[in-house]
Motif scaffolding. Structure first.
Motif, PDB file in Angstrom:
ATOM      1  N   TYR A 227       1.013  -1.156   0.175  1.00 47.28           N
ATOM      2  CA  TYR A 227       0.146   0.070  -0.064  1.00 47.28           C
ATOM      3  C   TYR A 227       1.010   1.263  -0.074  1.00 47.28           C
ATOM      4  CZ  TYR A 227      -2.864   3.483   2.204  1.00 47.28           C
ATOM      5  OH  TYR A 227      -3.522   4.674   2.652  1.00 47.28           O
ATOM      6  N   MET A 228       0.658   2.133  -0.946  1.00 43.86           N
ATOM      7  CA  MET A 228       1.331   3.236  -1.054  1.00 43.86           C
ATOM      8  C   MET A 228       0.471   4.603  -1.230  1.00 43.86           C
ATOM      9  SD  MET A 228       4.320   4.412  -3.713  1.00 43.86           S
ATOM     10  CE  MET A 228       3.348   5.277  -5.073  1.00 43.86           C
ATOM     11  N   PRO A 229       0.375   5.123  -0.010  1.00 43.32           N
ATOM     12  CA  PRO A 229      -0.531   6.338  -0.001  1.00 43.32           C
ATOM     13  C   PRO A 229       0.359   7.552  -0.547  1.00 43.32           C
ATOM     14  CG  PRO A 229       0.609   5.888   2.296  1.00 43.32           C
ATOM     15  CD  PRO A 229       0.978   4.878   1.389  1.00 43.32           C
ATOM     16  N   LEU A 230      -0.709   8.385  -1.241  1.00 45.15           N
ATOM     17  CA  LEU A 230      -0.230   9.618  -1.772  1.00 45.15           C
ATOM     18  C   LEU A 230      -0.980  10.664  -1.083  1.00 45.15           C
ATOM     19  CD1 LEU A 230       0.180   8.892  -5.625  1.00 45.15           C
ATOM     20  CD2 LEU A 230       2.246   8.929  -3.809  1.00 45.15           C
ATOM     21  N   PHE A 231      -0.323  11.748  -0.564  1.00 41.68           N
ATOM     22  CA  PHE A 231      -1.050  12.765   0.025  1.00 41.68           C
ATOM     23  C   PHE A 231      -1.747  13.656  -0.715  1.00 41.68           C
ATOM     24  CE2 PHE A 231      -0.695  16.698   2.922  1.00 41.68           C
ATOM     25  CZ  PHE A 231      -1.742  16.205   3.713  1.00 41.68           C
ATOM     26  N   CYS A 304       9.821  -9.935   7.089  1.00 39.72           N
ATOM     27  CA  CYS A 304      10.540  -8.884   6.551  1.00 39.72           C
ATOM     28  C   CYS A 304       9.980  -8.116   5.084  1.00 39.72           C
ATOM     29  CB  CYS A 304      12.001  -9.149   6.630  1.00 39.72           C
ATOM     30  SG  CYS A 304      12.810  -9.597   8.019  1.00 39.72           S
ATOM     31  N   ASP A 305       8.810  -8.847   4.809  1.00 39.32           N
ATOM     32  CA  ASP A 305       8.273  -8.235   3.738  1.00 39.32           C
ATOM     33  C   ASP A 305       7.507  -6.842   3.955  1.00 39.32           C
ATOM     34  OD1 ASP A 305       8.768 -10.375   2.256  1.00 39.32           O
ATOM     35  OD2 ASP A 305       7.054 -11.202   2.316  1.00 39.32           O
ATOM     36  N   ALA A 306       7.379  -5.946   3.105  1.00 43.74           N
ATOM     37  CA  ALA A 306       6.865  -4.512   3.232  1.00 43.74           C
ATOM     38  C   ALA A 306       5.408  -4.704   2.591  1.00 43.74           C
ATOM     39  CB  ALA A 306       7.447  -3.553   2.099  1.00 43.74           C
ATOM     40  N   PHE A 307       4.716  -3.979   3.659  1.00 41.83           N
ATOM     41  CA  PHE A 307       3.114  -3.967   3.360  1.00 41.83           C
ATOM     42  C   PHE A 307       2.637  -2.602   3.195  1.00 41.83           C
ATOM     43  CE2 PHE A 307       3.032  -3.452   7.728  1.00 41.83           C
ATOM     44  CZ  PHE A 307       2.064  -2.956   8.214  1.00 41.83           C
ATOM     45  N   ALA A 308       3.567  -1.677   3.275  1.00 42.82           N
ATOM     46  CA  ALA A 308       3.245  -0.419   2.950  1.00 42.82           C
ATOM     47  C   ALA A 308       4.556   0.667   2.504  1.00 42.82           C
ATOM     48  CB  ALA A 308       2.736   0.356   4.369  1.00 42.82           C
ATOM     49  N   LEU A 309       4.623   1.632   1.850  1.00 44.12           N
ATOM     50  CA  LEU A 309       5.461   2.246   1.545  1.00 44.12           C
ATOM     51  C   LEU A 309       5.239   3.721   1.534  1.00 44.12           C
ATOM     52  CD1 LEU A 309       8.595   2.498   0.069  1.00 44.12           C
ATOM     53  CD2 LEU A 309       7.081   2.664  -2.150  1.00 44.12           C
ATOM     54  N   ILE A 310       6.154   4.438   2.417  1.00 43.57           N
ATOM     55  CA  ILE A 310       5.502   5.906   2.817  1.00 43.57           C
ATOM     56  C   ILE A 310       6.658   6.736   2.420  1.00 43.57           C
ATOM     57  CG2 ILE A 310       5.076   7.470   4.769  1.00 43.57           C
ATOM     58  CD1 ILE A 310       2.973   4.802   4.421  1.00 43.57           C
ATOM     59  N   TYR A 311       6.604   7.781   1.505  1.00 41.53           N
ATOM     60  CA  TYR A 311       7.594   8.669   1.115  1.00 41.53           C
ATOM     61  C   TYR A 311       7.628   9.873   2.164  1.00 41.53           C
ATOM     62  CZ  TYR A 311       8.554   6.330  -3.169  1.00 41.53           C
ATOM     63  OH  TYR A 311       9.248   5.317  -4.447  1.00 41.53           O
ATOM     64  N   GLY A 321      11.778   6.926   0.203  1.00 44.23           N
ATOM     65  CA  GLY A 321      10.870   5.814   0.252  1.00 44.23           C
ATOM     66  C   GLY A 321      11.087   4.919   1.616  1.00 44.23           C
ATOM     67  N   VAL A 322      10.246   4.744   2.482  1.00 48.66           N
ATOM     68  CA  VAL A 322      10.435   4.062   3.671  1.00 48.66           C
ATOM     69  C   VAL A 322       9.631   2.855   3.560  1.00 48.66           C
ATOM     70  CG1 VAL A 322      10.351   3.906   6.369  1.00 48.66           C
ATOM     71  CG2 VAL A 322      11.033   6.138   5.226  1.00 48.66           C
ATOM     72  N   SER A 323       9.967   1.633   3.502  1.00 49.81           N
ATOM     73  CA  SER A 323       9.267   0.581   3.742  1.00 49.81           C
ATOM     74  C   SER A 323       8.714  -0.006   4.906  1.00 49.81           C
ATOM     75  CB  SER A 323       9.729  -0.552   2.845  1.00 49.81           C
ATOM     76  OG  SER A 323      10.216  -0.349   1.376  1.00 49.81           O
ATOM     77  N   LEU A 324       7.308  -0.279   5.321  1.00 46.61           N
ATOM     78  CA  LEU A 324       7.051  -0.650   6.590  1.00 46.61           C
ATOM     79  C   LEU A 324       6.700  -2.176   6.441  1.00 46.61           C
ATOM     80  CD1 LEU A 324       6.076   0.019   9.313  1.00 46.61           C
ATOM     81  CD2 LEU A 324       3.721   0.143   8.484  1.00 46.61           C
ATOM     82  N   PRO A 325       7.668  -3.014   7.111  1.00 44.91           N
ATOM     83  CA  PRO A 325       7.748  -4.311   7.090  1.00 44.91           C
ATOM     84  C   PRO A 325       6.636  -5.097   8.196  1.00 44.91           C
ATOM     85  CG  PRO A 325       9.593  -3.846   8.432  1.00 44.91           C
ATOM     86  CD  PRO A 325       8.782  -2.276   8.082  1.00 44.91           C
ATOM     87  N   VAL A 326       6.278  -6.158   7.774  1.00 45.27           N
ATOM     88  CA  VAL A 326       4.967  -6.796   8.654  1.00 45.27           C
ATOM     89  C   VAL A 326       5.465  -6.864  10.349  1.00 45.27           C
ATOM     90  CG1 VAL A 326       3.697  -9.030   9.291  1.00 45.27           C
ATOM     91  CG2 VAL A 326       4.162  -7.750   6.671  1.00 45.27           C
ATOM     92  N   LYS A 327       6.672  -7.149  10.634  1.00 44.29           N
ATOM     93  CA  LYS A 327       7.250  -7.346  11.806  1.00 44.29           C
ATOM     94  C   LYS A 327       7.092  -5.836  12.657  1.00 44.29           C
ATOM     95  CE  LYS A 327      12.321  -6.350  10.588  1.00 44.29           C
ATOM     96  NZ  LYS A 327      13.485  -7.085  10.944  1.00 44.29           N
ATOM     97  N   GLY A 355      -2.110   9.950   4.760  1.00 38.17           N
ATOM     98  CA  GLY A 355      -1.080  10.039   3.663  1.00 38.17           C
ATOM     99  C   GLY A 355       0.292  10.284   4.390  1.00 38.17           C
ATOM    100  N   TRP A 356       0.249  10.507   5.618  1.00 41.37           N
ATOM    101  CA  TRP A 356       1.796  10.640   6.315  1.00 41.37           C
ATOM    102  C   TRP A 356       1.802   9.231   7.155  1.00 41.37           C
ATOM    103  CZ3 TRP A 356       4.356  14.023   4.208  1.00 41.37           C
ATOM    104  CH2 TRP A 356       3.633  15.059   3.908  1.00 41.37           C
ATOM    105  N   ALA A 357       3.057   9.318   7.709  1.00 42.15           N
ATOM    106  CA  ALA A 357       3.482   7.993   8.393  1.00 42.15           C
ATOM    107  C   ALA A 357       2.725   7.928   9.507  1.00 42.15           C
ATOM    108  CB  ALA A 357       5.041   8.169   8.640  1.00 42.15           C
ATOM    109  N   TYR A 358       2.384   8.823  10.463  1.00 42.17           N
ATOM    110  CA  TYR A 358       1.760   8.778  11.897  1.00 42.17           C
ATOM    111  C   TYR A 358       0.281   8.354  11.605  1.00 42.17           C
ATOM    112  CZ  TYR A 358       0.372   9.673  16.514  1.00 42.17           C
ATOM    113  OH  TYR A 358       0.019   9.560  17.831  1.00 42.17           O
ATOM    114  N   GLY A 359      -0.476   9.127  10.671  1.00 42.64           N
ATOM    115  CA  GLY A 359      -1.618   8.652  10.337  1.00 42.64           C
ATOM    116  C   GLY A 359      -1.920   7.344   9.696  1.00 42.64           C
TER     117      GLY A 359
END
Length: 572
Positions: A227-231, A304-311, A321-327, A355-359
């Protein structure tokens, strides 16, 4: 031996009685080890009906406190008790778990290292306070993410609970239940699969806060995608950069925001039907969803798989680009439960844009993980709208951006407000003492700063007291400090040479990776050079780019930003 309740003692009421019965069941399971306990034995030992015993055992099983052998049907102690036991051992100094052994960095890692060939040896470091949230379901090579974030809440006979309360700009509220979210996301997953989305593919989501956003995210996770959100305030150039850099497979948007998609785009575009021009090449969101058969299978992820990518934001010369892994789910759950003190009866509103990391971490993933209701409110932030939302929904647990607190202050009518708030947290930057004092008078609850970054999640909090809030010896962090590290993180202050500064010495806030089991960041998706700067003293320490000092009680006191610090922005 299982202690039976004294018949002369009146039964506890409500939830307390259920808790005591669940504890009694857990003790009865423990007494039956290693052979395990039959349901009939547990009913007899605790004096419960079959229906009540089964219901409580299912609740314990959901938290991995008991397991049932599917062949023998006997109940055993669950893996979720292991971290709880380690935490209790650590507190009492009984056979504590051994910390990870620090090793010098390997040569050829591509990361600059202070000194030659290795940094100056560090003294043995104490282990971080153990975390009780290193759950086994977030580990391994076969993690059904969509099940964890949605389907299990339906199967637990709680499908009618609202996953989302959506407030329109006009003040109309719509509700999306977990059951409906499961059904619609399974159908939309089929739509995305038909557009070529496969495991590991990134899907760009350029949508306002609403039910379509939740449905899309769950559909992506059913396919094993990212999932890659765009603000929504991004410029066309910012959208184009992220689409190209991420190699996004598809785009989900609406008619109004589609104008931000580059004209030369060749990816499939799914557009939510509305008043705006639809376009001949767009796939209609709701029509396609209702025409599709639900996807039967749920994809499995590795930890270790990414399920979100936050820029990072547009202000960055080259967005990272910061990849959020399942762990990372372990840290997300811990922050929701401990940092935010989110309780079963809370009405939780995270005002940050997803669209932001905290949200994304704590307004989207966190509530889904815990089976809680999240609130989305359309449109740009407005103080009057914020007050109306707090009153309308009876919000008890609120998180806000510093800019939103300042907006409240700027529109202050000079009177305090009667809200149901129990706790108010802010993330993004330290607030001055006078603004904190004003907020305390206005909303009549403490305003608590939290600290973290996209790359780490929140790891320093003012809320959490390791001695327990009810302990007579509990000492809250002093005013003006960022607080203390969360369990599972060892936070230090490093001098310019990469040495841990003594108490009171200023330096850069860093995470001791070797002794921080909840730390998950490995690298930026698109910048080895910036990754190397985060680990410029070797892989032992992750550097935040913020300066601080550590006091003798373990509190972190912020002293300013370094040149390349990247904060966890909440968005507005």
């Amino acid at each position: 031996m299982i202690r039976q309740p004294d018949p002369a003692t009146p039964p506890a009421a409500g939830g307390t009685q259920s808790l005591e019965r669940a504890i009694a069941l857990l003790r009865a399971v423990a007494a039956a080890e290693p052979d395990g306990a039959r349901l009939a034995d547990l009913m007899a030992a605790v004096g419960l009906s079959k229906a009540t015993a089964h219901r409580l055992l299912m609740a314990l099983a959901r938290e991995a406190l008991v397991d049932q052998d599917m062949r023998s049907k006997r109940y055993h102690l669950g893996s979720g008790l292991v971290p709880l036991g380690e935490l209790a051992q650590w507190r009492r100094g009984i056979d504590p778990p051994s910390p990870a052994t620090s090793q010098p960095p390997e040569t050829g890692s591509g990361l600059p290292v202070a000194g030659s060939p290795f940094p100056e040896p560090q003294p043995p470091a104490p282990a971080a306070r153990p975390s009780a949230f290193l759950r086994p379901e977030y580990r391994g090579i076969s993690i059904p993410l969509a099940h964890l974030l949605c389907d299990r809440h339906v199967r637990a006979a709680d499908g009618a609970r609202a996953a989302l309360l959506h407030e329109s700009v006009a003040g109309q509220t719509t509700e999306l239940s977990f059951a409906r979210l499961a059904r619609d996301s399974a159908r939309f997953a089929t739509v995305l699969a038909g557009l070529g989305v496969r495991r590991g593919d990134r899907v760009a989501v350029l949508l306002p806060k609403g039910p379509e956003l939740l449905i899309t995210a769950l559909a992506i996770w059913r396919l094993g995608g990212v999932y890659m959100p765009l603000f929504t305030t991004y410029t066309t150039a910012a959208v184009a950069y992220r689409l190209a850099d991420s190699e996004a497979r598809a785009i989900v948007t609406n008619g109004f925001l589609r104008r931000k998609v580059p004209r030369d785009n060749t990816r499939p575009v799914v557009t939510v039907e509305g008043d705006e021009a639809f376009g001949p090449d767009a796939v209609p969101f709701w029509s396609s969803l209702h025409d599709a058969a639900p996807l039967a299978e749920v994809a499995r992820y590795r930890e270790c798989d990414a399920f979100a990518l936050i820029y990072t934001s547009e202000s960055e010369p080259t967005p990272l680009g910061v990849s959020l892994p399942v762990k990372a789910l372990s840290g997300i759950e811990q922050y929701m439960r401990i940092g935010l003190d989110l309780r079963d009866d809370d009405i939780y509103w995270n005002m940050a844009d997803p669209g932001w990391a905290y949200g994304a971490y704590y307004g989207l993933v966190g509530p889904l993980l815990l089976g809680r209701t999240t609130i989305f409110c359309d449109g740009p932030y407005d103080v009057r709208q914020g007050y109306r939302m707090l009153t309308k929904f009876g919000v008890t647990n609120l998180t806000a951006a510093p800019s939103q607190i300042r907006a409240w202050h700027g529109a202050d009518p000079g009177v305090s407000h009667q809200f149901a708030l129990r706790i108010l947290s802010v993330v993004g930057e330290p607030l001055p003492a006078d603004l904190i004092a004003w907020a305390n008078r206005t909303v009549r609850v403490p305003l608590l700063d939290q600290y973290g970054q996209r790359e780490t999640g929140i790891f320093i909090v003012n809320r959490y007291d390791p001695d327990g809030a009810d302990s007579p010896d509990a000492v809250q962090p002093p005013s003006g400090s960022l607080g203390r590290p969360m369990p599972g993180f060892r936070v230090v202050v490093l001098d310019p040479d990469g040495r841990e500064a003594p108490v009171g010495g200023q330096g850069e806030i860093a995470i001791d990776v070797d002794h921080s089991p909840l730390f998950w960041f490995e690298s930026y998706a698109n910048s080895p050079d910036r990754t190397a700067r985060r680990f410029r003293h070797g892989r032992r320490y992750y550097l935040t780019g913020d300066r601080a000092f550590l006091d003798e009680d373990g509190n972190i006191h912020y002293r300013g930003r370094a040149s390349d610090a990247i904060q966890m922005q909440q968005g507005e």
